[in-house]
Enzyme design. Sequence first.
Site, PDB file in Angstrom:
ATOM      1  N   ASP A 425     -29.409 -17.593  21.694  1.00 26.92           N
ATOM      2  CA  ASP A 425     -30.771 -17.409  21.217  1.00 26.92           C
ATOM      3  C   ASP A 425     -31.333 -18.712  20.675  1.00 26.92           C
ATOM      4  OD1 ASP A 425     -28.973 -17.316  19.031  1.00 26.92           O
ATOM      5  OD2 ASP A 425     -30.509 -16.399  17.785  1.00 26.92           O
ATOM      6  N   ARG A 429     -28.813 -22.583  14.683  1.00 27.37           N
ATOM      7  CA  ARG A 429     -28.755 -21.650  13.562  1.00 27.37           C
ATOM      8  C   ARG A 429     -27.842 -20.456  13.838  1.00 27.37           C
ATOM      9  NH1 ARG A 429     -34.273 -18.912  12.455  1.00 27.37           N
ATOM     10  NH2 ARG A 429     -33.490 -17.495  14.044  1.00 27.37           N
ATOM     11  N   GLU A 430     -28.023 -19.814  14.993  1.00 23.06           N
ATOM     12  CA  GLU A 430     -27.254 -18.600  15.278  1.00 23.06           C
ATOM     13  C   GLU A 430     -26.250 -18.780  16.411  1.00 23.06           C
ATOM     14  OE1 GLU A 430     -29.136 -14.700  14.956  1.00 23.06           O
ATOM     15  OE2 GLU A 430     -31.038 -15.730  14.693  1.00 23.06           O
ATOM     16  N   ASP A 437     -33.072 -11.475  24.394  1.00 26.55           N
ATOM     17  CA  ASP A 437     -33.395 -12.821  24.860  1.00 26.55           C
ATOM     18  C   ASP A 437     -32.950 -13.015  26.307  1.00 26.55           C
ATOM     19  OD1 ASP A 437     -33.062 -12.597  21.992  1.00 26.55           O
ATOM     20  OD2 ASP A 437     -33.414 -14.741  21.869  1.00 26.55           O
ATOM     21  N   TRP A 501     -33.552  -3.953  23.225  1.00 22.33           N
ATOM     22  CA  TRP A 501     -32.565  -5.014  23.446  1.00 22.33           C
ATOM     23  C   TRP A 501     -31.442  -4.524  24.374  1.00 22.33           C
ATOM     24  CZ3 TRP A 501     -36.412  -6.991  21.351  1.00 22.33           C
ATOM     25  CH2 TRP A 501     -36.462  -8.290  20.878  1.00 22.33           C
ATOM     26  N   GLU A 708     -39.046 -20.625  18.107  1.00 19.82           N
ATOM     27  CA  GLU A 708     -38.859 -19.171  18.042  1.00 19.82           C
ATOM     28  C   GLU A 708     -40.201 -18.455  18.001  1.00 19.82           C
ATOM     29  OE1 GLU A 708     -36.291 -15.997  15.332  1.00 19.82           O
ATOM     30  OE2 GLU A 708     -36.572 -18.060  14.665  1.00 19.82           O
ATOM     31  N   HIS A 726     -35.808 -21.984  21.191  1.00 16.43           N
ATOM     32  CA  HIS A 726     -35.531 -20.580  21.506  1.00 16.43           C
ATOM     33  C   HIS A 726     -35.891 -20.280  22.955  1.00 16.43           C
ATOM     34  CE1 HIS A 726     -34.114 -18.514  17.939  1.00 16.43           C
ATOM     35  NE2 HIS A 726     -34.408 -17.347  18.475  1.00 16.43           N
TER      36      HIS A 726
END
Length: 841
Positions: A425, A429-430, A437, A501, A708, A726
């Site tokens: 993603d 950060r993640e 996504d 999702w 993002e 993103h």
Amino acid sequence: MRLFKKYIYLIACFGTLYFLFSSCSQSNKKESEIALHVNVFTSINWDSAKWIGYTKDQRPEKWAARDLVRNQPPMNINTWEPTEEDLKVTRRKTHPSVLLRKSFSITKEVTSAEVAICGLGLYELYLNGKKVGDRVLDPAQTSYDKRAFYVRHDITEAISKNNSVGVMLGNGFYGQNMAFWPGLAYGNPRAILVLNILYKDGTKEQIVTDESWKAHSSPILFDNIYLGETYDARAELSDWSTFKFDDTSWETPEIMKAPTQNLLEQDLEPMRKIRTVTPIATWKAEKGWILDMGQNMTGWLAISVKEKEGTVVKMRFAEHLMPDKQNIDPASTGIHVTGNTQTDVYICKGDGIETWEPRFTYHAFRYVQIEGLSKTPDLSQFTGWLVRTDAERIGTFKCSDPLINKFYDVSMWTIEDNIQGLLSDCPHRERCAWMGDAYVVAEAASFNFDLKHLWQKTSSDMETVLGVSKAHFKDPFPYDSRAPSNISVGKRLCLQARPDWGAATIMVPWFSYVYYGDTAIIEGAWDMMEGWMAYLDEKVQEDGIINGGFGDWCPPGGNPEMDTPPALTSTALYYQSLTSMEKMALVLDKKEVASKYAEKAKFVKTAFNKTFFNVETKSYGSQTGNAFALYSGLVPEGLEQLVADNLANLIMKDKNGHYSTGIFGHRPLYTVLNDYGHDAVTKHLWSITDYPSLGFMTEEHDLTVWPEGVSNWDKKERYYRHSFNHPMQSGFAASFHESLGGIRPDEDFPGFERFILRPTFLSGLQWCEATHKSPRGEIESSWKKEGSQIIWSISVPDNSEAIIQLPHYQKEQITLNNTVTNANVFNVPSGEHTIRISNSK
């Protein structure tokens, strides 16, 4: 798993047949030797090998641990400003990096030699003092308790009489105990290895990891996939992986618990250093110097320095600078959840010019703040490396408008930055495989990169997280063992997949089938897909509507500005899933099952329009509602043009010429406008630079990858803390191929056996060129405007055909290879063709 066993069985059969065939020919000894190699190494016998590692920690506390600042602000707080409570610092060590080695000698001539290794979290393999291969960050991330990848290396040319094999281990995601919370780690680094040797006399030898190996700590004092690496060059052990090295002071490795019994060969392309990025500027900062790479990128910085022994060179990485440009601003890279900045530290040994780059971490950054250098650095001392999964680039696009070209390039950079053994993603950060996504960007990515193996891994990853997570508290759907998680791999899964999702469970295999002709993925995923659909069927409301979901994520201004109900997008995705399941069932010759899905789809379509369609206004109430309904095939037959007309009005009148879509609506927005004759609206949206627009991000704020979400940022203030890299925001980039170039797959003839060519000759463009290397070969679509004509050149690969669709032109306006077509929809065979169109609608 059944598909994997079938695959291994077929390979083994092929190897045996090849061996028997080749052995019958005595005239070519070399052929027979190659056949023996294929036969011996088709499968790996792990029975004698043991998992080994080394947990003894001799690192200095100063370098083995880092401070972690915990801060998790509410989503409506845009900047990270630590409070006194936030500044309470904890300190945590990583698991130590490990060196493992084994020496051995051989006395006979070698026909072939191969190493199979699984090193978790990450490994580098050495033989006789040299790294084997050019893979980095190997192997790809998996849910390690469910499966782990091993990798094969042919070392035939490198093996000699006296040998030493060495393995360096790092934490990767397996030992990741810093970011988010310690519970994400699976354990200390460990490895299992088998080295198979086939001698020319037909005998074999196997060397495996066991207690006979030697272990030692590595010069890597700290490594965390999120936070960076610390390397002490003073602790380097020269020639540690050579036969002559004296390892008598090394210790016996520890026998480690197997993380899984499911070792699979990695089919996915490896991570590699793809290309260099040259920095464009450096200047004095408040502390040290700041380096500008000119591009927000994923990878790392290679340095060349000449400093005294013990000099500490510290590099901190970020996407943005503070407003005074005297310090980096790490807020957007996740400091509030990872606990600190992306930081690499190199401790010099003081031995002339020293070059270094990290092994077991990567960063997402444009700017680097460098401290510890004794003099002003020169740009030539630094090289950025773009690092990603080495999937082949198969698509190109360019046109006469530099701004549109920039939108394409920014989209491709964003996708590339996030192909990291999975589709992440964000790369800082993640670094998580969020399923929504993957759905949104799958088509744009597949036009431009060969992701057949990535989508297969993604689908298999989803299967490993079925029934693992608790249900999401915001949805009326209880826990179910048939439901995957919102994130498809690892331990940070963020609850059970919400209904929108979770659609990736169906749509990722479907897109892979359509774009690559990959029937294996739908065969392997069928049980999972059936389970997910049965779960939704049981929980859907009697009126056919699915409530709940994240919704049209990240519209301009953030989720509080979302103007489309999540029920609309979730139900549309449910409908897409039903129709895709119908078609995949037919591929698998499941006709009764296909009929069941077809009937359900009809019911949902009726319910969708009864609930969301305004018959009077011919609208679904928002830009996303209209665009997504058209894209999903949900609009009542004969009303499509009116819904598209309403979409254009919503943009130009209700929103004063700006888009308001989140990721679901933005994906098809421009293609839908173009298909229904509103290309002037598309050109307008691609020309403006005020907020909100694509140009606002690239021209007003010099962004080189998509963030993002877009907000009305003020250049004089700090940027918001959300990610600025993103790929879900690149979903719309499919329109460059499918709409401007006009290249579209035909789902009835997957893998571009037959495909559609339906270009939009966009207002204001003078020319456009798009290519796509399909499984059948290169497809080219190139058009230009000359006077009152459009000249369109196309190339259709062998064993393929194209359907030309020019619905906005009369048949009298169109000639094919200088012959009047008498049609605006017609087929063309393989080969090169020229179509001329009178440019007057």
